[in-house]
Design a protein around this motif. Structure first.
Motif, short mmCIF file in Angstrom:
data_model
loop_
_atom_site.label_atom_id
_atom_site.label_comp_id
_atom_site.label_asym_id
_atom_site.label_seq_id
_atom_site.Cartn_x
_atom_site.Cartn_y
_atom_site.Cartn_z
N GLU A 205 0.82 -0.88 0.03
CA GLU A 205 0.05 -0.01 0.12
C GLU A 205 0.90 1.30 -0.05
OE1 GLU A 205 -3.58 -1.11 2.85
OE2 GLU A 205 -1.76 -1.55 3.89
N PHE A 209 -2.00 5.38 3.67
CA PHE A 209 -3.30 4.65 3.37
C PHE A 209 -2.96 3.03 3.51
CE2 PHE A 209 -3.50 8.87 1.00
CZ PHE A 209 -4.70 9.14 1.14
N ASP A 210 -2.34 3.04 4.59
CA ASP A 210 -1.94 1.33 4.76
C ASP A 210 -3.00 0.75 5.91
OD1 ASP A 210 -1.37 3.11 7.00
OD2 ASP A 210 0.69 2.27 7.37
N ASP A 211 -4.05 0.86 5.50
CA ASP A 211 -5.10 0.27 6.59
C ASP A 211 -5.05 -1.32 6.55
OD1 ASP A 211 -6.15 1.05 3.70
OD2 ASP A 211 -7.82 -0.46 4.13
N ARG A 214 -1.67 -2.06 8.84
CA ARG A 214 -2.05 -1.93 10.18
C ARG A 214 -2.97 -3.00 10.57
NH1 ARG A 214 -4.67 2.46 10.62
NH2 ARG A 214 -4.65 3.20 8.31
N SER A 215 -4.03 -3.26 9.76
CA SER A 215 -4.98 -4.16 10.30
C SER A 215 -4.46 -5.83 10.62
CB SER A 215 -6.19 -4.41 9.28
OG SER A 215 -6.76 -3.02 9.10
N GLN A 222 -8.51 -1.85 10.77
CA GLN A 222 -8.13 -0.40 11.10
C GLN A 222 -8.57 0.52 9.74
OE1 GLN A 222 -6.56 0.60 13.91
NE2 GLN A 222 -7.01 -1.45 14.44
N SER A 223 -9.09 1.59 9.90
CA SER A 223 -9.39 2.56 8.81
C SER A 223 -8.42 3.55 8.56
CB SER A 223 -10.69 3.34 9.44
OG SER A 223 -11.84 2.24 9.77
N ASN A 224 -8.40 4.23 7.43
CA ASN A 224 -7.44 5.24 6.97
C ASN A 224 -8.17 6.67 7.50
OD1 ASN A 224 -5.53 3.58 5.38
ND2 ASN A 224 -6.71 3.61 3.91
N THR A 227 -9.52 9.53 2.85
CA THR A 227 -10.11 8.84 1.76
C THR A 227 -9.78 9.28 0.30
OG1 THR A 227 -12.36 9.77 1.92
CG2 THR A 227 -12.21 7.77 3.24
N GLU A 239 -11.02 1.20 4.37
CA GLU A 239 -10.78 -0.07 5.36
C GLU A 239 -10.80 -1.56 4.64
OE1 GLU A 239 -13.23 0.71 8.55
OE2 GLU A 239 -14.70 -0.67 7.84
#
Length: 324
Positions: A205, A209-211, A214-215, A222-224, A227, A239
């Motif tokens: 990613e 914007f690396d949701d 991170r998730s 996880q959300s950004n 958007t 996400e």
């Protein structure tokens, strides 16, 4: 989701989707410090892997439902994939696109015969817009990634990777995939878990914007924070999906994050060394293969070039900045 669905999608896609090549260059091998194979989905119908999922989902509908038409929301590549698949099936398509999507993607989607409705992605909810229109017009919503038949279609890319890599003598490698909501990543991961279990899928990613990364690191979705605002618009999602994330958590290695400049540099090198055109979001996996060697294991790496639908000014920026 299972391998049987991916194999069934592959049967429905025969004669419609292209079997895209696995490309290589000794120049890119030298930069990567290992053998690098690039799966060129930028050469797929509509210029991205999204045609696979669009065709898979529409072809799986019963005839009466399909005849009423379909609706999709997308920044461009899913839009084009669904629009062309709908046109080839002879059914109407409505596509909800962000107003800041690349103009070429908007025009191409209209050119495939779809009705295009624009929205502001910072203030409006595309899912709500799509659901409302689907209910009002009796259309079937084809989600961009969190839809089993879409994932199955994208997974056919993994079937091809397994077969093509084996013919090149590669059965064990990290497979880097440009990742937004995770449809392509989860589909390839499912396919390779069955066909090439020694391969490890790695989502890639852009910074901020690396949701997915991170998730995967935290074990929860996880959300950004934002958007929009990235050149890598093709892989910007709020996400990971409720369907895609558990698949990625079960079958993928850690995510990798690259910068926009690294993606642009990868675009320039893909053009000069492989003679192909990539968009920024479609180049992040190649960027990771080239600029993140310490994050990758093994003597070989496979990167998926997921799309090549880039506006001329952005492509020119990549070539001007990195001297290709």
């Amino acid at each position: 989701m299972n391998i049987d669905m991916i194999e069934a999608a592959a049967q429905r896609l025969k004669g419609h989707a292209r079997v895209t090549p696995l490309l290589s260059s000794p120049f890119l091998d030298d930069i990567a410090g290992r053998r690098l194979l690039l799966k060129a989905e930028c050469l797929q119908q509509t210029g991205s892997f999204k045609f696979r999922g669009g065709w898979s989902a529409i072809s799986a509908l019963d005839p009466a439902t399909r005849k009423r038409g379909v609706i999709a929301f997308s920044s461009g590549n899913h839009a084009q994939g669904v629009a062309l698949a709908a046109r080839l099936h002879g059914v109407p398509a409505v596509i909800v696109m962000p107003s800041d999507a690349p103009q070429m993607k908007i025009e191409n989607t209209k050119g495939y015969g779809a009705e295009v409705l624009l929205y502001d992605r910072d203030t409006e909810d595309r899912s709500a817009i799509g659901a409302k229109l689907a209910a009002e017009r009796g259309l079937t919503l084809i989600k961009p990634y969190d839809e089993p038949q879409v994932i199955a279609g994208q997974g056919t890319t993994g079937l091809e990777i397994a077969e093509q890599a084996a013919s090149e003598g590669v059965t064990e490698a990290d497979v880097l995939v440009c990742c937004g909501g995770g449809g392509l990543t989860s589909g390839i991961a499912l396919a390779l878990a069955d066909r090439a279990p020694k391969m490890r899928v790695r989502p890639v990613e852009p910074e901020e914007f690396d949701d997915v990364a991170r998730s995967l690191a935290t074990g929860t979705i996880q959300s950004n924070a934002r958007t929009s605002g990235s050149l890598c618009d093709a892989i910007i999602s709020p996400e990971p999906g409720q369907i895609t994330f558990p698949i990625m958590a079960a079958h993928c290695g850690p995510g990798i994050v690259v910068t926009e400049d690294e993606a642009l540099h990868a675009m320039a090198l893909a053009f000069s060394r492989l003679k192909i055109v990539l968009e920024p979001g479609g180049a992040v996996a190649l960027a990771a293969a080239l600029w993140r060697p310490d994050d990758i294991k093994g003597d070989a790496v496979i990167a998926v070039a997921s799309g090549g639908n880039v506006d001329a000014d952005v492509f020119r920026m990549a070539l001007d900045r990195f001297g290709a």
